[in-house]
Design an enzyme around this catalytic site. Structure first.
Site, PDB file in Angstrom:
ATOM      1  N   CYS A 142       0.826  -1.212   0.000  1.00 59.92           N
ATOM      2  CA  CYS A 142       0.000   0.000   0.000  1.00 59.92           C
ATOM      3  C   CYS A 142       0.863   1.265   0.000  1.00 59.92           C
ATOM      4  O   CYS A 142       1.585   1.510  -0.953  1.00 59.92           O
ATOM      5  CB  CYS A 142      -0.996  -0.031   1.148  1.00 59.92           C
ATOM      6  SG  CYS A 142      -2.352   1.166   0.911  1.00 59.92           S
ATOM      7  N   LYS A 163     -12.125   8.098  -1.622  1.00 59.34           N
ATOM      8  CA  LYS A 163     -11.303   7.002  -1.118  1.00 59.34           C
ATOM      9  C   LYS A 163     -11.585   5.719  -1.893  1.00 59.34           C
ATOM     10  O   LYS A 163     -12.743   5.362  -2.130  1.00 59.34           O
ATOM     11  CB  LYS A 163     -11.584   6.780   0.374  1.00 59.34           C
ATOM     12  CG  LYS A 163     -10.721   5.710   1.020  1.00 59.34           C
ATOM     13  CD  LYS A 163     -11.021   5.586   2.507  1.00 59.34           C
ATOM     14  CE  LYS A 163     -10.116   4.556   3.175  1.00 59.34           C
ATOM     15  NZ  LYS A 163     -10.371   4.432   4.625  1.00 59.34           N
ATOM     16  N   SER A 192      -7.685   0.209   0.345  1.00 63.25           N
ATOM     17  CA  SER A 192      -8.130   1.229   1.298  1.00 63.25           C
ATOM     18  C   SER A 192      -7.133   2.374   1.247  1.00 63.25           C
ATOM     19  O   SER A 192      -6.148   2.388   1.978  1.00 63.25           O
ATOM     20  CB  SER A 192      -8.214   0.632   2.711  1.00 63.25           C
ATOM     21  OG  SER A 192      -8.597   1.618   3.649  1.00 63.25           O
ATOM     22  N   HIS A 235      -4.329  -4.642  -0.259  1.00 61.47           N
ATOM     23  CA  HIS A 235      -4.108  -5.194   1.086  1.00 61.47           C
ATOM     24  C   HIS A 235      -4.528  -6.658   1.130  1.00 61.47           C
ATOM     25  O   HIS A 235      -5.486  -7.024   1.819  1.00 61.47           O
ATOM     26  CB  HIS A 235      -4.904  -4.405   2.121  1.00 61.47           C
ATOM     27  CG  HIS A 235      -4.278  -3.117   2.529  1.00 61.47           C
ATOM     28  ND1 HIS A 235      -3.150  -3.045   3.314  1.00 61.47           N
ATOM     29  CD2 HIS A 235      -4.631  -1.832   2.248  1.00 61.47           C
ATOM     30  CE1 HIS A 235      -2.825  -1.775   3.519  1.00 61.47           C
ATOM     31  NE2 HIS A 235      -3.704  -1.022   2.886  1.00 61.47           N
ATOM     32  N   GLU A 237      -3.277  -8.868   2.737  1.00 57.45           N
ATOM     33  CA  GLU A 237      -3.063  -9.391   4.093  1.00 57.45           C
ATOM     34  C   GLU A 237      -4.228  -9.108   5.033  1.00 57.45           C
ATOM     35  O   GLU A 237      -4.260  -9.631   6.156  1.00 57.45           O
ATOM     36  CB  GLU A 237      -1.780  -8.795   4.692  1.00 57.45           C
ATOM     37  CG  GLU A 237      -1.905  -7.392   5.268  1.00 57.45           C
ATOM     38  CD  GLU A 237      -1.949  -6.262   4.241  1.00 57.45           C
ATOM     39  OE1 GLU A 237      -2.011  -5.089   4.645  1.00 57.45           O
ATOM     40  OE2 GLU A 237      -1.929  -6.564   3.026  1.00 57.45           O
ATOM     41  N   ARG A 249     -14.895   2.970  12.248  1.00 58.54           N
ATOM     42  CA  ARG A 249     -14.056   4.017  12.851  1.00 58.54           C
ATOM     43  C   ARG A 249     -14.308   5.360  12.182  1.00 58.54           C
ATOM     44  O   ARG A 249     -14.477   6.387  12.855  1.00 58.54           O
ATOM     45  CB  ARG A 249     -12.587   3.629  12.712  1.00 58.54           C
ATOM     46  CG  ARG A 249     -11.588   4.655  13.228  1.00 58.54           C
ATOM     47  CD  ARG A 249     -10.228   4.425  12.587  1.00 58.54           C
ATOM     48  NE  ARG A 249     -10.288   4.628  11.144  1.00 58.54           N
ATOM     49  CZ  ARG A 249      -9.383   4.142  10.287  1.00 58.54           C
ATOM     50  NH1 ARG A 249      -8.385   3.396  10.719  1.00 58.54           N
ATOM     51  NH2 ARG A 249      -9.496   4.392   8.988  1.00 58.54           N
TER      52      ARG A 249
END
EC number: 2.3.1.31
Length: 301
Positions: A142, A163, A192, A235, A237, A249
């Site tokens: 990333c 985003k 992300s 991502h 992972e 969040r």
């Protein structure tokens, strides 16, 4: 074969519950095996979560790995207990005279800053320079991938209007590259991020090869220096609920954030996430470790 980690590292209990084979350093020294030395430069504020995500993937291979966790000396981490860093992490100064078989550089929530504005950019530059001669292969993830592409090749990043958030379909661009051994022609990976690198900029650099991209999410995988450098903009992972936690969040912070795409069942955040990327995430990390680390590294570093 196991990953070798400190017996008191909190991630150890998480991995053992998932039947990931872990071994303490005390047990490892009794075996006559040259474990691969893997350093993880953890730039994420959620250090323990990131530890578990990465150890879960690199521990799911037949290779024995001796894992060293690194943090930035020039940056004060506010979201992790200092005793956790003191107990389980080293700094670049601690290891700069050593060599490693593999290095993983994680993402970081600093992408809206220019690279030079990041408070640890100079230290990170020293680490990336070190990696060129002291590490067999480095996997950048990333923002870590954006930083590596910029530092090594001058590839810029660009702000996105919205985003890039969700799980996206990708196409394999190079069929006969070992990093993608066993990949389906189309596969999924989470993204992300608020910035992007562009395919056109990567194609201008003869040392880089674009391996996989998405019509919607853009560049995902590229390699440089015949695999000594691997760049993953997504991502792979991520755990099942990582995007969910990020979404909740941001909602709690009052941010104007869309529901992550192609993630929740029926695109309803009240329903369970659907994991579409786990098998290819495991394959990405196992291929990197096998073909670009294990097969290429000398027995004596």
């Amino acid at each position: 074969m196991p990953i070798i980690i400190d017996k008191d590292l909190p991630a150890r209990k998480v991995l053992q519950k998932e039947n990931i084979f872990v071994m303490t350093k005390e047990r490892a020294v009794t075996q006559d095996i040259r474990a691969l030395k893997i350093a993880i430069l953890n730039l994420m504020p959620t250090k323990q979560e990131t530890e578990a995500q990465l150890l879960r993937l690199i521990g799911n291979t037949p290779l024995q790995l001796d894992v060293h966790l690194l943090h930035m000396e020039s940056h004060l981490s506010r979201n992790v207990a200092q005793d956790h860093l003191t107990s389980f992490y080293k700094t670049f100064r601690d290891i700069e005279d050593e060599k490693f078989d593999g290095l993983i550089i994680t993402g970081a929530p600093v992408e809206t800053l220019s690279f030079e504005e990041v408070d640890y950019w100079e230290e990170l530059g020293r680490i990336m320079e070190y990696s060129k001669t002291n590490v067999t292969s480095t996997l950048h993830i990333c923002w870590g991938a954006q930083a590596g592409l910029y530092y090594h090749y001058g590839v810029p990043k660009y702000p996105l209007a919205e985003k890039m958030f969700g799980v996206f379909e990708h196409e394999v661009r190079e069929q006969h590259v070992k990093l993608l051994q066993g990949f389906d022609e189309v596969f999924f990976a989470p993204h992300s991020r608020h910035t992007e690198v562009r395919e056109s900029d990567i194609e201008k650099v003869k040392e880089l090869t674009l391996l996989a991209n998405s019509e919607e999410a853009g560049v995902h995988l590229a390699i440089g220096q015949e695999g000594r450098q691997v760049f993953a903009l997504g991502h792979s992972e991520y755990s099942c609920d990582t995007l969910k936690q990020e979404y909740e969040r941001d909602c709690q912070r009052g941010l104007n954030i869309d529901v992550p795409k192609n993630y929740f069942k029926h695109n309803n955040p009240n329903e369970k996430p659907i994991v579409r990327w786990r098998s290819h995430g495991n394959l990405l990390f196992s291929n990197w470790l096998n073909y670009y680390v294990y097969q290429e590294t000398p027995y004596i570093l």
